[in-house]
Motif scaffolding. Structure first.
Motif, PDB file in Angstrom:
ATOM      1  N   GLY A   1      -2.981  21.183  23.805  1.00 48.85           N
ATOM      2  CA  GLY A   1      -4.176  22.062  24.270  1.00 48.85           C
ATOM      3  C   GLY A   1      -3.839  22.565  25.783  1.00 48.85           C
ATOM      4  N   THR A   2      -3.554  21.742  26.251  1.00 51.25           N
ATOM      5  CA  THR A   2      -3.379  22.009  28.053  1.00 51.25           C
ATOM      6  C   THR A   2      -2.197  23.251  28.213  1.00 51.25           C
ATOM      7  OG1 THR A   2      -4.230  20.153  28.870  1.00 51.25           O
ATOM      8  CG2 THR A   2      -2.574  21.349  30.334  1.00 51.25           C
ATOM      9  N   GLN A   3      -1.162  22.926  27.247  1.00 61.18           N
ATOM     10  CA  GLN A   3      -0.125  23.814  27.227  1.00 61.18           C
ATOM     11  C   GLN A   3      -0.465  25.064  26.676  1.00 61.18           C
ATOM     12  OE1 GLN A   3       2.839  21.863  24.722  1.00 61.18           O
ATOM     13  NE2 GLN A   3       3.277  20.071  26.423  1.00 61.18           N
ATOM     14  N   LEU A   4      -1.251  25.364  25.600  1.00 62.06           N
ATOM     15  CA  LEU A   4      -1.857  26.477  25.166  1.00 62.06           C
ATOM     16  C   LEU A   4      -2.694  27.172  26.032  1.00 62.06           C
ATOM     17  CD1 LEU A   4      -1.578  28.220  22.487  1.00 62.06           C
ATOM     18  CD2 LEU A   4      -3.468  26.849  21.400  1.00 62.06           C
ATOM     19  N   LEU A   5      -3.401  26.344  26.709  1.00 65.33           N
ATOM     20  CA  LEU A   5      -4.303  27.075  27.646  1.00 65.33           C
ATOM     21  C   LEU A   5      -3.570  27.707  28.485  1.00 65.33           C
ATOM     22  CD1 LEU A   5      -7.195  27.222  29.225  1.00 65.33           C
ATOM     23  CD2 LEU A   5      -6.764  25.168  30.263  1.00 65.33           C
ATOM     24  N   ASN A   6      -2.633  27.277  29.247  1.00 64.35           N
ATOM     25  CA  ASN A   6      -1.718  27.983  30.152  1.00 64.35           C
ATOM     26  C   ASN A   6      -1.074  29.104  29.517  1.00 64.35           C
ATOM     27  OD1 ASN A   6      -0.395  27.913  32.986  1.00 64.35           O
ATOM     28  ND2 ASN A   6       1.473  27.706  31.615  1.00 64.35           N
ATOM     29  N   VAL A   7      -0.513  29.234  28.314  1.00 70.65           N
ATOM     30  CA  VAL A   7       0.049  30.328  27.597  1.00 70.65           C
ATOM     31  C   VAL A   7      -1.217  31.382  27.535  1.00 70.65           C
ATOM     32  CG1 VAL A   7       0.783  31.200  25.583  1.00 70.65           C
ATOM     33  CG2 VAL A   7       1.824  28.945  26.606  1.00 70.65           C
ATOM     34  N   VAL A   8      -2.352  30.940  26.960  1.00 67.82           N
ATOM     35  CA  VAL A   8      -3.195  31.937  26.909  1.00 67.82           C
ATOM     36  C   VAL A   8      -3.690  32.682  28.157  1.00 67.82           C
ATOM     37  CG1 VAL A   8      -5.714  32.255  26.379  1.00 67.82           C
ATOM     38  CG2 VAL A   8      -4.527  30.836  24.794  1.00 67.82           C
ATOM     39  N   ARG A   9      -3.582  32.005  29.328  1.00 69.79           N
ATOM     40  CA  ARG A   9      -3.901  32.717  30.552  1.00 69.79           C
ATOM     41  C   ARG A   9      -2.720  33.530  31.155  1.00 69.79           C
ATOM     42  NH1 ARG A   9      -7.896  34.808  31.412  1.00 69.79           N
ATOM     43  NH2 ARG A   9      -7.538  34.544  33.544  1.00 69.79           N
ATOM     44  N   GLY A  10      -1.579  33.698  30.177  1.00 66.75           N
ATOM     45  CA  GLY A  10      -0.318  34.260  30.636  1.00 66.75           C
ATOM     46  C   GLY A  10       0.799  33.503  31.149  1.00 66.75           C
ATOM     47  N   GLY A  11       0.619  32.399  31.176  1.00 67.61           N
ATOM     48  CA  GLY A  11       1.871  31.204  31.949  1.00 67.61           C
ATOM     49  C   GLY A  11       2.942  31.069  30.903  1.00 67.61           C
TER      50      GLY A  11
END
Length: 256
Positions: free
Chosen positions: A119-129
């Motif tokens: 979930g944390t990895q996807l959160l970062n990806v959703v924010r463009g990371g």
């Protein structure tokens, strides 16, 4: 509000993309999370990310928060990378699409967001990371993929520090991917001794901006210090309690 606070809790509880052992592990972790969620005064509305019963917009209509648990690796195409390795065996495109939409909707609405591992990895990806696709040998998991205990340093001046305190603490971890380039509006709030990012959060997590915290480790693991998840969920619940959802129609909660 009075009574339990309704929040969406998402992970891939049923998908042919996961082998039996991995599925059992995810369910065991979800069971640990479920107990702590209930004890925090939250009403968990469980969603199977691989086959959600409603879209993100409808699910959030009466929810006061979102929790995204662990699972399979995020498809590297979502952050513009070429995939490599054996992660493709368990990745689930439907789960990626649903949970990305759920996180985007929650962030846009200012709904509190708490994420664990995937979930944390996807959160970062959703924010463009972006993500490190494979950390290789190290302290974050055993070669047989079992979880390990290792220290993390919580950065001062962060919400995570306000909740857990600054300094070093032991956590339970079992990941081979991690945050690489940080997403927009996020800050690092904990790191491992090898420099791997272990927690991120929203840059401004005040009342007007919402509550956004993601940990890479597994505070819901049975061998973890139970105080970590208890304190995180208590702070999350305090933020969720003041959220005004869009609608007022109840959402049926599926079995975990």
């Amino acid at each position: 509000m009075n009574g339990p606070i309704p929040v969406i809790v998402s992970y891939s509880s049923e998908t042919p993309r996961h082998d039996a052992a991995f599925a059992d592990e995810l369910r065991a972790l979800a069971a640990g999370a479920a107990t702590a969620i209930a004890e925090a005064g939250l009403e968990a509305r469980w969603v199977n990310a691989a086959a959600p019963h409603s879209d993100a917009h409808d699910l959030l209509a009466t929810a006061h928060g979102v929790i995204v648990l662990g699972g399979a690796d995020v498809d590297p195409s979502l952050y513009g990378a070429t995939p490599y390795g054996a992660w493709m065996d368990s990745a689930d495109a439907a789960a990626d699409a649903f949970e990305a939409a759920l996180l985007r909707e929650a962030l846009e609405r200012g709904v509190p967001v708490f994420t664990i591992c995937r979930g944390t990895q996807l959160l970062n990806v959703v924010r463009g990371g972006t993500l490190v696709q494979d950390l290789g040998a190290g302290i974050h998991r055993e070669p047989n993929q079992d979880m390990v205990t290792h220290p993390v340093a919580v950065h001062p001046g962060t919400r995570l520090a306000a909740v857990l305190g600054t300094g070093t603490r032991d956590v339970r971890s079992g990941h081979h991917q991690a945050v690489d380039a940080l997403g927009e509006g996020l800050v690092v709030s904990a790191t491992a001794p090898d420099g791997v990012i272990e927690a991120i959060e929203g840059r401004d997590t005040g009342r007007d901006a919402g509550w956004v915290v993601g940990v890479q480790w597994h505070p819901e693991d049975a061998a973890s210090d139970p105080a970590q998840l208890r304190l995180l969920l208590a702070d999350f619940a305090a933020a969720a309690r003041i959220v005004l959802p869009v609608g007022d129609d109840p959402i049926a909660a599926p079995a975990a």
